[in-house]
Design an enzyme around this catalytic site. Structure first.
Site, short mmCIF file in Angstrom:
data_model
loop_
_atom_site.label_atom_id
_atom_site.label_comp_id
_atom_site.label_asym_id
_atom_site.label_seq_id
_atom_site.Cartn_x
_atom_site.Cartn_y
_atom_site.Cartn_z
N CYS A 1 -4.58 -1.57 -1.53
CA CYS A 1 -4.76 -0.15 -1.82
C CYS A 1 -5.75 0.00 -2.98
O CYS A 1 -5.52 -0.55 -4.06
CB CYS A 1 -3.40 0.43 -2.21
SG CYS A 1 -3.47 2.13 -2.78
N HIS B 1 -6.99 3.19 4.26
CA HIS B 1 -6.63 4.00 5.43
C HIS B 1 -7.85 4.31 6.31
O HIS B 1 -7.71 4.52 7.51
CB HIS B 1 -6.04 5.35 4.99
CG HIS B 1 -4.59 5.30 4.59
ND1 HIS B 1 -4.14 4.66 3.47
CD2 HIS B 1 -3.48 5.84 5.18
CE1 HIS B 1 -2.81 4.81 3.37
NE2 HIS B 1 -2.40 5.52 4.40
N CYS C 1 -11.04 3.27 0.71
CA CYS C 1 -9.59 3.48 0.87
C CYS C 1 -9.21 2.73 2.14
O CYS C 1 -9.90 2.83 3.16
CB CYS C 1 -9.29 4.97 1.02
SG CYS C 1 -7.61 5.33 1.57
N ASP D 1 0.89 -1.18 0.00
CA ASP D 1 0.00 0.00 0.00
C ASP D 1 0.92 1.22 0.00
O ASP D 1 2.14 1.10 0.14
CB ASP D 1 -0.89 -0.01 1.26
CG ASP D 1 -1.79 1.23 1.34
OD1 ASP D 1 -2.33 1.66 0.31
OD2 ASP D 1 -1.92 1.81 2.45
N SER D 2 0.31 2.40 -0.11
CA SER D 2 1.10 3.62 -0.05
C SER D 2 1.66 3.85 1.35
O SER D 2 2.61 4.61 1.52
CB SER D 2 0.22 4.82 -0.41
OG SER D 2 -0.82 4.94 0.54
N GLU E 1 -2.17 8.90 7.75
CA GLU E 1 -0.79 8.44 7.62
C GLU E 1 0.12 9.12 8.66
O GLU E 1 1.03 8.50 9.19
CB GLU E 1 -0.31 8.77 6.20
CG GLU E 1 1.02 8.22 5.79
CD GLU E 1 1.03 6.69 5.63
OE1 GLU E 1 -0.01 6.09 5.33
OE2 GLU E 1 2.10 6.11 5.84
N1 DGL Z 1 -4.73 3.31 1.16
C1 DGL Z 1 -4.85 3.69 -0.18
C2 DGL Z 1 -6.16 3.36 -0.84
O1 DGL Z 1 -6.79 2.40 -0.45
C3 DGL Z 1 -4.14 4.94 -0.66
C4 DGL Z 1 -4.31 6.17 0.11
C5 DGL Z 1 -3.36 7.25 -0.37
O2 DGL Z 1 -2.16 7.03 -0.29
O3 DGL Z 1 -3.84 8.28 -0.86
O4 DGL Z 1 -6.57 3.98 -1.78
#
Ligand code: DGL
Length: 265
Positions: free
Chosen positions: A77, A190, A188, A14-15, A156
């Protein structure tokens, strides 16, 4: 000299910290499988990046995970799935790859009033793949897509109690509240870290759905089909960003005693 044999594993990326929500579920469902996770924190957030950039990073991270023995890849992600899963599947045609995508179909099925909201990054909502998903599964339901610039980035950074984060959540949930949705998807990985705050902002009548369990179930099915001998399970965390930050986050949010490693990819 021959290199030490690597044990077959599942590679997850993931990011940043968001994919840990998927990793947690994978670990719960597949405790005997080594799980290697990379947080691409040096390049986060992904949500405001270009499709070409996302495809390039996803390819590099996948290559790294394969070099470490991954036999299956989980893109934890939504943003990278939307823009890179196709390129990865073309590059590694025999490799099982599980993506993470907003579950429009189950959300529409769960809705009583046919009004469904999706919270996701701007890049996910702008993608052709997302548009196709909505087109294919919305049926007669109305889908309200809410881009959330900045939200993954604030999560984050780890201060989940900050007034700045509370304000952003309120601002991004207000349009969905006004649209009268009864079901909202966290599109997302996150966002489950602020599930309580999102629920509060959306109101108690709204059903908030996530996708991690379904992603882990799909990974489990594909892993079992590979018929790999049981091994010693466990979590390995790496980040292109700051290792101490990822270690602390995993410890505080998930209670894991795992030391993250810093890598350059
Ligand atoms: N966690 C990620 C997602 O599901 C990316 C969030 C990000 O880095 O903007 O899209």
């Amino acid at each position: 000299m021959t290199a030490a044999p690597v044990s077959p594993s599942i590679g997850v990326f993931d990011s940043g910290v968001g994919g840990l929500t998927v990793l947690r579920e994978l670990h719960r469902q597949l405790p005997d499988v080594p799980l290697h996770y990379i947080a691409d924190a040096a390049y986060a957030p992904y949500g405001e990046r270009s499709p070409a950039f996302l495809a390039e990073r996803s390819t590099r991270l996948t290559q790294r995970l394969l070099d470490q023995g991954a036999r299956l890849i989980v893109i934890a992600c939504n943003t990278a799935t939307a823009h890179a899963i196709q390129a990865l599947r073309e590059r590694w045609p025999g490799l099982p790859i599980v993506g993470t995508e907003p579950g429009i179909k189950p959300a529409v099925a769960a809705s009583s009033n046919g009004r469904v909201g999706v919270l996701a990054t701007p890049a996910t909502i702008a993608s052709q793949r997302y548009r196709t998903l909505v087109h294919r599964h919305a049926g007669s339901a109305e889908v309200f897509s809410q881009p959330c610039p900045g939200l993954a980035d604030l999560i984050e950074r780890g201060n989940l109690q900050s007034p700045e984060l509370a304000e952003l959540i309120e601002q991004q949930c207000a349009p969905l509240r006004e649209a009268g949705v009864d079901t909202v998807l966290m599109g997302c990985t996150h966002y489950p870290f602020v599930q309580t705050e999102l629920q509060q902002a959306l109101g108690p009548q709204v059903r908030l759905l996530n996708i991690e369990t379904a992603v882990a179930q799909q990974a489990r099915r594909l892993w079992e089909a590979l018929s790999i001998a049981p091994a010693q399970g466990g979590l390995q965390l790496a980040t292109t960003g700051d290792a101490a930050t990822l270690t602390r986050f995993a410890n505080q949010m998930l209670g894991w005693q795992v030391q993250a490693e810093a890598v350059v990819i």
